[in-house]
Design a protein around this motif. Structure first.
Motif, PDB file in Angstrom:
ATOM      1  N   LEU A  22       0.865  -1.179   0.000  1.00 18.25           N
ATOM      2  CA  LEU A  22       0.000   0.000   0.000  1.00 18.25           C
ATOM      3  C   LEU A  22       0.901   1.229   0.000  1.00 18.25           C
ATOM      4  CD1 LEU A  22      -2.699   1.492   0.276  1.00 18.25           C
ATOM      5  CD2 LEU A  22      -2.508   1.211   2.767  1.00 18.25           C
ATOM      6  N   GLU A  23       0.818   2.025  -1.046  1.00 18.93           N
ATOM      7  CA  GLU A  23       1.619   3.244  -1.137  1.00 18.93           C
ATOM      8  C   GLU A  23       0.741   4.445  -0.868  1.00 18.93           C
ATOM      9  OE1 GLU A  23       3.988   5.884  -4.445  1.00 18.93           O
ATOM     10  OE2 GLU A  23       4.237   3.704  -4.526  1.00 18.93           O
ATOM     11  N   VAL A  24       1.043   5.175   0.195  1.00 15.37           N
ATOM     12  CA  VAL A  24       0.283   6.372   0.529  1.00 15.37           C
ATOM     13  C   VAL A  24       0.984   7.580  -0.092  1.00 15.37           C
ATOM     14  CG1 VAL A  24       1.472   6.572   2.752  1.00 15.37           C
ATOM     15  CG2 VAL A  24      -0.663   7.787   2.398  1.00 15.37           C
ATOM     16  N   GLY A  25       0.226   8.400  -0.800  1.00 14.36           N
ATOM     17  CA  GLY A  25       0.827   9.508  -1.543  1.00 14.36           C
ATOM     18  C   GLY A  25       1.396   9.024  -2.862  1.00 14.36           C
ATOM     19  N   PHE A  26       0.585   8.356  -3.653  1.00 14.38           N
ATOM     20  CA  PHE A  26       1.041   7.755  -4.905  1.00 14.38           C
ATOM     21  C   PHE A  26       1.537   8.803  -5.894  1.00 14.38           C
ATOM     22  CE2 PHE A  26       0.220   5.988  -9.156  1.00 14.38           C
ATOM     23  CZ  PHE A  26       0.938   4.799  -9.071  1.00 14.38           C
ATOM     24  N   GLY A  27       0.912   9.969  -5.873  1.00 17.51           N
ATOM     25  CA  GLY A  27       1.366  11.049  -6.743  1.00 17.51           C
ATOM     26  C   GLY A  27       1.345  10.689  -8.209  1.00 17.51           C
ATOM     27  N   THR A  28       2.479  10.877  -8.878  1.00 13.12           N
ATOM     28  CA  THR A  28       2.577  10.576 -10.302  1.00 13.12           C
ATOM     29  C   THR A  28       3.261   9.235 -10.574  1.00 13.12           C
ATOM     30  OG1 THR A  28       4.649  11.847 -10.455  1.00 13.12           O
ATOM     31  CG2 THR A  28       2.602  13.017 -10.937  1.00 13.12           C
ATOM     32  N   GLY A  29       3.401   8.415  -9.544  1.00 12.10           N
ATOM     33  CA  GLY A  29       3.930   7.071  -9.736  1.00 12.10           C
ATOM     34  C   GLY A  29       5.434   6.980  -9.835  1.00 12.10           C
ATOM     35  N   VAL A  60       0.955  -3.348  -6.130  1.00 14.34           N
ATOM     36  CA  VAL A  60       0.965  -2.051  -5.462  1.00 14.34           C
ATOM     37  C   VAL A  60      -0.420  -1.430  -5.563  1.00 14.34           C
ATOM     38  CG1 VAL A  60       1.823   0.323  -5.543  1.00 14.34           C
ATOM     39  CG2 VAL A  60       3.420  -1.580  -5.774  1.00 14.34           C
ATOM     40  N   THR A  61      -0.935  -1.016  -4.430  1.00 17.22           N
ATOM     41  CA  THR A  61      -2.165  -0.229  -4.369  1.00 17.22           C
ATOM     42  C   THR A  61      -1.789   1.161  -3.890  1.00 17.22           C
ATOM     43  OG1 THR A  61      -3.511  -2.176  -3.839  1.00 17.22           O
ATOM     44  CG2 THR A  61      -4.466  -0.012  -3.359  1.00 17.22           C
ATOM     45  N   GLY A  62      -2.016   2.169  -4.719  1.00 17.60           N
ATOM     46  CA  GLY A  62      -1.641   3.530  -4.372  1.00 17.60           C
ATOM     47  C   GLY A  62      -2.858   4.368  -4.033  1.00 17.60           C
ATOM     48  N   ILE A  63      -2.741   5.177  -2.987  1.00 17.03           N
ATOM     49  CA  ILE A  63      -3.825   6.100  -2.644  1.00 17.03           C
ATOM     50  C   ILE A  63      -3.288   7.523  -2.671  1.00 17.03           C
ATOM     51  CG2 ILE A  63      -5.136   4.440  -1.284  1.00 17.03           C
ATOM     52  CD1 ILE A  63      -4.006   5.715   1.241  1.00 17.03           C
ATOM     53  N   ASP A  64      -4.153   8.434  -3.105  1.00 12.11           N
ATOM     54  CA  ASP A  64      -3.790   9.845  -3.186  1.00 12.11           C
ATOM     55  C   ASP A  64      -5.079  10.649  -3.149  1.00 12.11           C
ATOM     56  OD1 ASP A  64      -0.930  11.153  -4.039  1.00 12.11           O
ATOM     57  OD2 ASP A  64      -2.596  12.472  -4.547  1.00 12.11           O
ATOM     58  N   PHE A 112      -2.125  -5.739   4.145  1.00 11.30           N
ATOM     59  CA  PHE A 112      -0.925  -5.477   3.355  1.00 11.30           C
ATOM     60  C   PHE A 112       0.339  -5.970   4.056  1.00 11.30           C
ATOM     61  CE2 PHE A 112      -3.988  -2.354   1.847  1.00 11.30           C
ATOM     62  CZ  PHE A 112      -3.861  -2.482   0.471  1.00 11.30           C
ATOM     63  N   ASP A 113       1.310  -6.397   3.236  1.00  4.85           N
ATOM     64  CA  ASP A 113       2.612  -6.810   3.752  1.00  4.85           C
ATOM     65  C   ASP A 113       3.515  -5.608   4.014  1.00  4.85           C
ATOM     66  OD1 ASP A 113       2.369  -9.827   3.345  1.00  4.85           O
ATOM     67  OD2 ASP A 113       1.970  -9.081   1.320  1.00  4.85           O
ATOM     68  N   THR A 114       3.330  -4.553   3.225  1.00  2.00           N
ATOM     69  CA  THR A 114       4.191  -3.369   3.305  1.00  2.00           C
ATOM     70  C   THR A 114       3.356  -2.112   3.068  1.00  2.00           C
ATOM     71  OG1 THR A 114       5.974  -4.680   2.279  1.00  2.00           O
ATOM     72  CG2 THR A 114       6.325  -2.298   2.451  1.00  2.00           C
ATOM     73  N   VAL A 115       3.645  -1.071   3.818  1.00  2.00           N
ATOM     74  CA  VAL A 115       3.126   0.263   3.539  1.00  2.00           C
ATOM     75  C   VAL A 115       4.310   1.162   3.241  1.00  2.00           C
ATOM     76  CG1 VAL A 115       1.950   2.289   4.485  1.00  2.00           C
ATOM     77  CG2 VAL A 115       1.056   0.008   4.965  1.00  2.00           C
ATOM     78  N   LEU A 137      -3.349   3.299   8.452  1.00  2.00           N
ATOM     79  CA  LEU A 137      -2.303   2.520   7.790  1.00  2.00           C
ATOM     80  C   LEU A 137      -1.874   1.347   8.659  1.00  2.00           C
ATOM     81  CD1 LEU A 137      -0.134   5.443   6.371  1.00  2.00           C
ATOM     82  CD2 LEU A 137      -1.708   3.973   5.097  1.00  2.00           C
ATOM     83  N   ARG A 138      -1.758   1.571   9.950  1.00  2.00           N
ATOM     84  CA  ARG A 138      -1.397   0.487  10.860  1.00  2.00           C
ATOM     85  C   ARG A 138      -2.474  -0.593  10.868  1.00  2.00           C
ATOM     86  NH1 ARG A 138      -1.641  -0.146  17.235  1.00  2.00           N
ATOM     87  NH2 ARG A 138      -3.779   0.227  16.609  1.00  2.00           N
ATOM     88  N   ARG A 139      -3.727  -0.175  10.851  1.00  2.00           N
ATOM     89  CA  ARG A 139      -4.823  -1.142  10.834  1.00  2.00           C
ATOM     90  C   ARG A 139      -4.761  -2.042   9.602  1.00  2.00           C
ATOM     91  NH1 ARG A 139      -9.169  -1.860   8.109  1.00  2.00           N
ATOM     92  NH2 ARG A 139      -9.052   0.146   7.019  1.00  2.00           N
ATOM     93  N   ALA A 140      -4.428  -1.453   8.463  1.00  2.00           N
ATOM     94  CA  ALA A 140      -4.411  -2.201   7.210  1.00  2.00           C
ATOM     95  C   ALA A 140      -3.144  -3.020   7.017  1.00  2.00           C
ATOM     96  CB  ALA A 140      -4.581  -1.240   6.038  1.00  2.00           C
ATOM     97  N   LEU A 141      -2.155  -2.849   7.880  1.00  2.00           N
ATOM     98  CA  LEU A 141      -0.864  -3.530   7.760  1.00  2.00           C
ATOM     99  C   LEU A 141      -0.852  -4.802   8.614  1.00  2.00           C
ATOM    100  CD1 LEU A 141       2.071  -3.361   6.638  1.00  2.00           C
ATOM    101  CD2 LEU A 141       2.658  -2.056   8.692  1.00  2.00           C
TER     102      LEU A 141
END
Length: 210
Positions: free
Chosen positions: A38-45, A58-62, A100-103, A122-126
């Motif tokens: 899970l990538e927080v702040g995916f931006g422009t990749g 990879v799941t990105g949120i923005d 998720f395995d990684t944030v 984020l902690r909850r989803a990890l």
């Protein structure tokens, strides 16, 4: 979103973050990423070509979609599936517990408004065995630099669309229910200390009093 925040600032930010030095730091912190990310702040990749082969998806949120053509091109080139969601990280995330395995977060925690809420989500989803990998700029350890950061922060907040340069990133992460297991503090070469004081590290789910 206005013209500046939707078109001008994203281009300025991408120009400043896609150089070789920034890429080396990205690759360094993301080298531990694995499995479902899970990538927080995916931006422009920009992170997509910095992930190791141990990443499965990879799941990105923005909170906003910007520079769509560049984003789509980077997603198309990625060697793994990529899903992008327009979502504020501080709101309840649409993922089950311990998914998720990684944030990952690179130059993002500085600009989240309700940062503790976001970190708790984020902690909850990890997964309990997972890791938060972070690369951020924030408060300098030197007194005069931190005072300068406090003085400049209101201007930075406006010019950089919500970015804060005076956050104690390590303390904020721990307040969000993580425990830091590895942390490197340094100043990026060629960058003023008020802007280039870096926190690069690894955190794992810990405890919280909420």
């Amino acid at each position: 979103m206005g013209l500046y925040s939707e078109h001008i600032f994203p281009r300025l930010m991408e120009s400043g973050l896609k150089g070789d030095l920034h890429r080396r730091y990205r690759r360094r912190v993301l080298s531990r990423a694995r499995g479902e990310v899970l990538e927080v702040g995916f931006g422009t990749g920009l992170n997509l070509d910095c992930y190791p082969t141990s990443v499965r998806r990879v799941t990105g949120i923005d909170p906003a979609a910007v520079l769509e053509r560049r984003v789509r091109a980077r997603i198309a080139r990625a060697p793994f599936p990529v899903e992008r969601l327009i979502h504020d990280a501080a709101d309840q995330l649409p993922f089950p517990d311990e998914h998720f395995d990684t944030v990952t977060s690179t130059w993002t925690l500085c600009s989240i408004g309700r940062l503790r809420d976001a970190l708790l989500e984020l902690r909850r989803a990890l997964k309990p065995s997972g890791e938060l990998l972070f690369l951020e700029h924030g408060r300098n350890e030197s007194g005069w630099v931190s005072r300068l950061q406090d003085t400049l922060n209101p201007v930075q907040n406006v010019v950089a669309c919500g970015c804060n340069i005076n956050r104690r990133i390590d303390a904020e992460i721990e307040r969000g229910g993580f425990r830091i297991v590895d942390l490197d503090r340094f100043t990026m070469p060629g960058v003023p200390r008020a802007l280039g004081s870096v926190y690069l590290g690894v955190a794992r789910p810990g405890t919280t009093d909420c």
